[in-house]
Design an enzyme around this catalytic site. Structure first.
Site, short mmCIF file in Angstrom:
data_model
loop_
_atom_site.label_atom_id
_atom_site.label_comp_id
_atom_site.label_asym_id
_atom_site.label_seq_id
_atom_site.Cartn_x
_atom_site.Cartn_y
_atom_site.Cartn_z
N CYS A 1 -0.83 3.09 -10.64
CA CYS A 1 -1.43 2.04 -9.91
C CYS A 1 -3.00 2.35 -10.42
O CYS A 1 -3.72 1.37 -10.81
CB CYS A 1 -1.31 2.36 -8.56
N PHE B 1 0.72 -1.29 0.07
CA PHE B 1 0.07 0.07 -0.05
C PHE B 1 0.82 1.30 0.01
O PHE B 1 0.48 2.22 0.46
CB PHE B 1 -1.06 -0.08 1.24
N ARG C 1 3.96 7.85 -15.65
CA ARG C 1 2.95 7.14 -16.01
C ARG C 1 1.60 7.61 -15.89
O ARG C 1 1.18 7.93 -14.47
CB ARG C 1 3.18 5.68 -15.33
C1 UGA Z 1 -1.60 4.55 -5.00
C2 UGA Z 1 -2.15 4.09 -3.57
O1 UGA Z 1 -2.47 5.39 -2.75
C3 UGA Z 1 -1.16 3.43 -2.73
O2 UGA Z 1 -1.82 3.09 -1.46
C4 UGA Z 1 -0.97 2.13 -3.51
O3 UGA Z 1 0.01 1.35 -2.67
C5 UGA Z 1 -0.33 2.27 -4.63
O4 UGA Z 1 -1.31 3.33 -5.31
C6 UGA Z 1 -0.12 1.15 -5.52
O5 UGA Z 1 -0.90 0.39 -5.73
O6 UGA Z 1 1.12 0.82 -5.79
P1 UGA Z 1 0.13 6.31 -5.74
O7 UGA Z 1 -0.28 5.94 -7.14
O8 UGA Z 1 1.76 6.24 -5.48
O9 UGA Z 1 -0.34 5.47 -4.48
O10 UGA Z 1 -0.11 7.80 -5.33
P2 UGA Z 1 -1.51 8.36 -4.34
O11 UGA Z 1 -0.78 9.43 -3.52
O12 UGA Z 1 -2.31 7.53 -4.31
O13 UGA Z 1 -1.90 9.40 -5.93
C7 UGA Z 1 -2.65 8.74 -7.00
C8 UGA Z 1 -3.15 9.83 -7.95
O14 UGA Z 1 -4.27 10.55 -7.22
C9 UGA Z 1 -2.13 10.95 -8.24
O15 UGA Z 1 -2.42 11.44 -9.57
C10 UGA Z 1 -2.63 12.01 -7.31
O16 UGA Z 1 -2.42 13.36 -7.78
C11 UGA Z 1 -4.21 11.95 -7.23
N1 UGA Z 1 -4.69 12.39 -6.12
C12 UGA Z 1 -4.48 11.84 -4.70
C13 UGA Z 1 -5.47 13.35 -5.97
O17 UGA Z 1 -6.05 13.96 -7.17
N2 UGA Z 1 -6.43 13.81 -5.09
C14 UGA Z 1 -6.03 13.45 -3.75
O18 UGA Z 1 -6.50 13.81 -2.67
C15 UGA Z 1 -5.13 12.32 -3.56
#
Ligand code: UGA
Length: 436
Positions: A263, A152, A331
């Protein structure tokens, strides 16, 4: 205990290094000789992740973290072998599992005493049983059992997420497997991390359900933001007002340019495909996928409106390209859709990102890259904040207004207060808040 990690991508390298830091003997294996050589000889890490390099150096020097291209050097002596290879999206939207099964086969031929083969890669429900069957077929005498242990970790915050997890999920079928996994995670559970022990299918499902739910939460607030734009409400106050309800929670309610990364896009597609294949369609997830795709494209329309209704021959400066801050990962970054749509509409796109420009150049070869924010912004008809880097949060808005040909700032991450930007002479447009 001795641990092997197969795959030194994001998940394998971070998790392997953290296990070494907890005191285990870890060997990370990868087929990519150049990568292993760089890790071994120069402690050079292939990705940008805060804190990782220091931790790799510390544990390599302490002799607990090793790197090799040859798994026969470490698998026979390992108590646990983690599969942390990529599961990229295939052409049909499903996870492509070829690296998982190839790794399982190779591991099979090198198993000696009882070994737990742990899948850490994100894999669809049912994969762990297929991994077990693959190993059994390749080496009928092997003494092994499989476990599912999804990760996670968030990019940019991965070490903290590993060391202080909300939970550790273990799927397995035998007590002996849970015993090994409990020992491996003892340093974390002693510090209060909750361990959820369940069967293989449930552990696999938890990972996808969590990512799909978070993607849904983001998409929900993004749609609410679009409505806020129309009716004069402020989405950040809405998120605070909703998020303070303990049943909802404030996290992942930041409206933005749509979710990206390695992810959420891939995992929502794979989960929707699993629903389809099992005749249990996931309508919400399917809608989230479609909505997010469109939302990313629509960001260019905001820029168009902010610069007066046409993008033709306009110079637009993108501040940030990575899909989120503190990573160099491009990505499925919203920047790709935004730059492409802007170019289609006749704009000349310039960009600056503190870490992601090398990766971006391969995907977006036709934009002009600058090594610093001020030269990128100079003379542009608008600056567009795509990624929420601290460097942009701290930039001088008055200087930005002066550098630009037209003092237009489109803030797709809501980093500033509208009045603050207005006071510094900017025409400011953000997400789900009044334009000023
Ligand atoms: C996500 C999950 O949060 C991790 O728990 C998981 O382990 C990981 O995928 C995975 O499957 O390996 P990650 O993709 O690194 O992590 O980044 P996040 O912080 O979750 O952000 C994902 C996307 O959502 C980004 O584009 C971010 O900018 C966007 N986001 C996130 C928003 O637009 N608003 C938010 O409030 C939070």
């Amino acid at each position: 205990m001795n641990i092997t990690f197969i795959g030194t991508g994001y998940v394998g390298l971070v998790s392997g290094t953290c296990f070494a830091d907890m005191g285990f003997n870890v060997t990370c294996v990868d087929k990519d000789e150049a990568k292993i050589k760089a890790l071994k000889d120069e402690h050079k890490i292939p990705i940008y992740e805060p804190g990782l390099e220091e931790l790799v150096i510390k544990n390599t020097k302490a002799g607990r973290l090793n790197f090799t291209t040859d798994l026969s050097e470490c698998v026979p002596n390992s108590d646990a072998v983690f599969l942390a290879v990529g599961t990229p999206q295939g052409d049909d939207g499903r996870a492509d599992l070829k690296y998982i099964f190839a790794a399982a086969q190779e591991v099979a031929h090198n198993l000696k005493d009882f070994t737990v083969v742990v899948t850490k890669s994100t894999v669809p429900v049912g994969t762990n049983r297929r991994v077990a069957a693959t190993i059994r077929q390749a080496n009928p005498d092997a003494d092994f059992a499989v476990a599912s242990n999804p990760e996670f970790l968030r990019e940019g915050a991965a070490i903290g997420d590993f060391m202080q997890p909300d939970r550790v999920v273990i799927g397995a079928e035998k007590d002996s497997v849970f015993d090994v996994m409990r020992q491996l995670y003892l340093p974390l559970t002693t510090n209060g991390a909750k361990m959820i022990e369940t069967n293989l299918e449930t552990a696999e499902m938890i990972k996808y359900a969590a990512n799909a739910f978070l993607a849904t939460k983001i998409t929900f607030i993004n749609e609410i933001a679009a409505l806020c734009d129309k009716v004069g409400a402020n989405v950040m106050d809405v998120a605070d007002g909703m998020g303070t309800d303990a049943r909802i929670g404030r996290a992942f309610l930041n409206a933005g340019p749509g979710y990206g990364g390695s992810c959420f896009p891939k995992d929502t597609n794979a989960l929707a495909a699993t629903g389809f294949d099992n005749n249990a369609r996931l309508n919400i997830v399917e809608t989230v996928i479609k909505t997010n795709r469109q939302l990313k494209k629509d960001m260019a329309k905001r820029v168009k409106a902010a610069v007066g209704g046409t993008l033709h021959s306009k110079r637009i400066c993108l501040l940030g390209l990575a899909f989120k801050a503190d990573t160099d990962d491009m990505r499925d970054s919203p920047a790709i859709d935004i730059a492409t749509e802007l170019q289609k509409a006749g704009a000349f796109v310039t960009a600056y990102d503190p870490q992601a420009m090398n990766n971006a150049k391969a995907i977006l070869p036709d934009i002009k890259y600058y090594d610093d924010l001020w030269t990128a912004a100079k003379g542009a008809d608008a600056a567009v904040i795509v990624t929420e880097w601290d460097e942009f949060k701290n930039m001088e808005l008055a200087k930005l207004a002066e550098s630009l040909a037209q003092p237009v700032l489109v803030d797709l991450r809501n980093l500033f207060k509208p009045e603050q930007a207005q006071d510094k002479g900017l025409k400011y447009s953000s997400i789900g808040r009044p334009q000023v």
